[in-house]
Enzyme design. Structure first.
Site, PDB file in Angstrom:
ATOM      1  N   ASP A   1      -3.185   2.447  -7.344  1.00 45.95           N
ATOM      2  CA  ASP A   1      -2.601   1.486  -8.393  1.00 45.95           C
ATOM      3  C   ASP A   1      -2.603   1.807  -9.838  1.00 45.95           C
ATOM      4  O   ASP A   1      -3.502   2.271 -10.171  1.00 45.95           O
ATOM      5  CB  ASP A   1      -3.068   0.006  -8.270  1.00 45.95           C
ATOM      6  CG  ASP A   1      -2.856  -0.401  -6.703  1.00 45.95           C
ATOM      7  OD1 ASP A   1      -1.887   0.220  -5.836  1.00 45.95           O
ATOM      8  OD2 ASP A   1      -3.711  -1.261  -6.069  1.00 45.95           O
TER       9      ASP A   1
HETATM   10  N1  URA Z   1      -6.721   0.231  -2.664  1.00 46.60           N
HETATM   11  C1  URA Z   1      -6.089  -0.807  -3.307  1.00 46.60           C
HETATM   12  O1  URA Z   1      -5.737  -1.718  -3.563  1.00 46.60           O
HETATM   13  N2  URA Z   1      -5.544  -0.069  -4.514  1.00 46.60           N
HETATM   14  C2  URA Z   1      -5.662   1.075  -5.115  1.00 46.60           C
HETATM   15  O2  URA Z   1      -5.323   1.902  -5.844  1.00 46.60           O
HETATM   16  C3  URA Z   1      -6.260   2.072  -3.773  1.00 46.60           C
HETATM   17  C4  URA Z   1      -6.824   1.505  -2.759  1.00 46.60           C
END
Ligand code: URA
Length: 229
Positions: free
Chosen positions: A101
């Protein structure tokens, strides 16, 4: 791989230029003219353009320490793509093997070898990913058992696969998962009534981020590359 991609990997042409070249009828695969860029070809096919033999460049395997406010995409959106950090030729021909993310930091693997990245992202391969997680509320000790058993994520049919939770302190844990569902880590902690306030990926399979500084990248070693084969 696709013939148009093979042409890009063996020349300086872009995908659009490779398609234009194909239309002119000068490209042959094993002695036959091919104009369709989607045709699947292999390294051991004899591929020529204007009679000159084409040889694909070596595939590239890279790790990046992703900062926040960057995205794991080949196009910029609200935030810039992580590929801007990779100072190599044709960086935007590479792709990201397992997204993070925008607000997550840590290890991102980047390549132009689709078969290799499949070993990392395919759910069937169950590749381990290790995350350091900072939480809003104290971690409940029963969370270890809950994550081993699997938790129900909103909107999913089945429970999460067994995950390993190591408690570092009241609000900091290490979580190892083998899946890569959308916002998986954040949704797992939401499922047990907590909230992720910081997330950082430390390791994928055998490959660890180590001391690589934030925003820096390096090529993987041959051993690291082979560990996903
Ligand atoms: N899980 C999440 O919630 N976000 C990420 O960036 C990676 C794994």
């Amino acid at each position: 791989m696709r013939l148009d991609k093979f042409i890009c990997k063996s020349t300086e042409l872009t995908r659009t230029e490779a398609k234009k070249l194909l239309k002119t009828g000068v490209v042959q695969v094993n002695g036959e003219v091919v104009k369709d860029g989607a045709k699947q070809v292999h390294e051991n096919n004899e591929i020529t353009a204007d009679g000159h033999c084409l040889t694909a460049r070596e595939s590239r395997y890279i790790m990046l320490h992703k900062p926040v406010d960057t995205i794991c995409s080949n196009v910029d959106e609200i935030y810039p793509s992580v590929l801007h950090f990779i100072e190599v030729d044709k960086a935007f021909d590479l792709h990201i093997a397992g997204r993070l993310d925008a607000d997550t930091t840590g290890l991102v693997l980047i390549t132009d070898d689709g078969r290799w990245s499949h070993n990392i992202i395919s759910p069937k391969k169950e590749c381990n990913k290790v995350y350091r997680v900072w939480l809003r509320d104290n971690i409940a000790t029963q969370a270890v058992e809950q994550f081993t058993q699997g938790v129900q994520l909103q909107g999913e049919k089945s429970l999460t696969k067994p995950a390993k939770l190591e408690i570092i302190d009241n609000t900091q844990v290490l979580l190892t998962i083998t899946e890569g569902k959308y916002h998986q880590v954040k949704r797992m902690f939401a499922a047990i009534g907590n909230k992720v306030v910081g997330l950082h990926r430390e390791q994928i399979g055998q490959v660890a981020l180590g001391e690589l500084p934030l925003g820096q990248w390096r090529y993987l070693t041959p051993e690291e590359v082979a560990s996903f084969s």
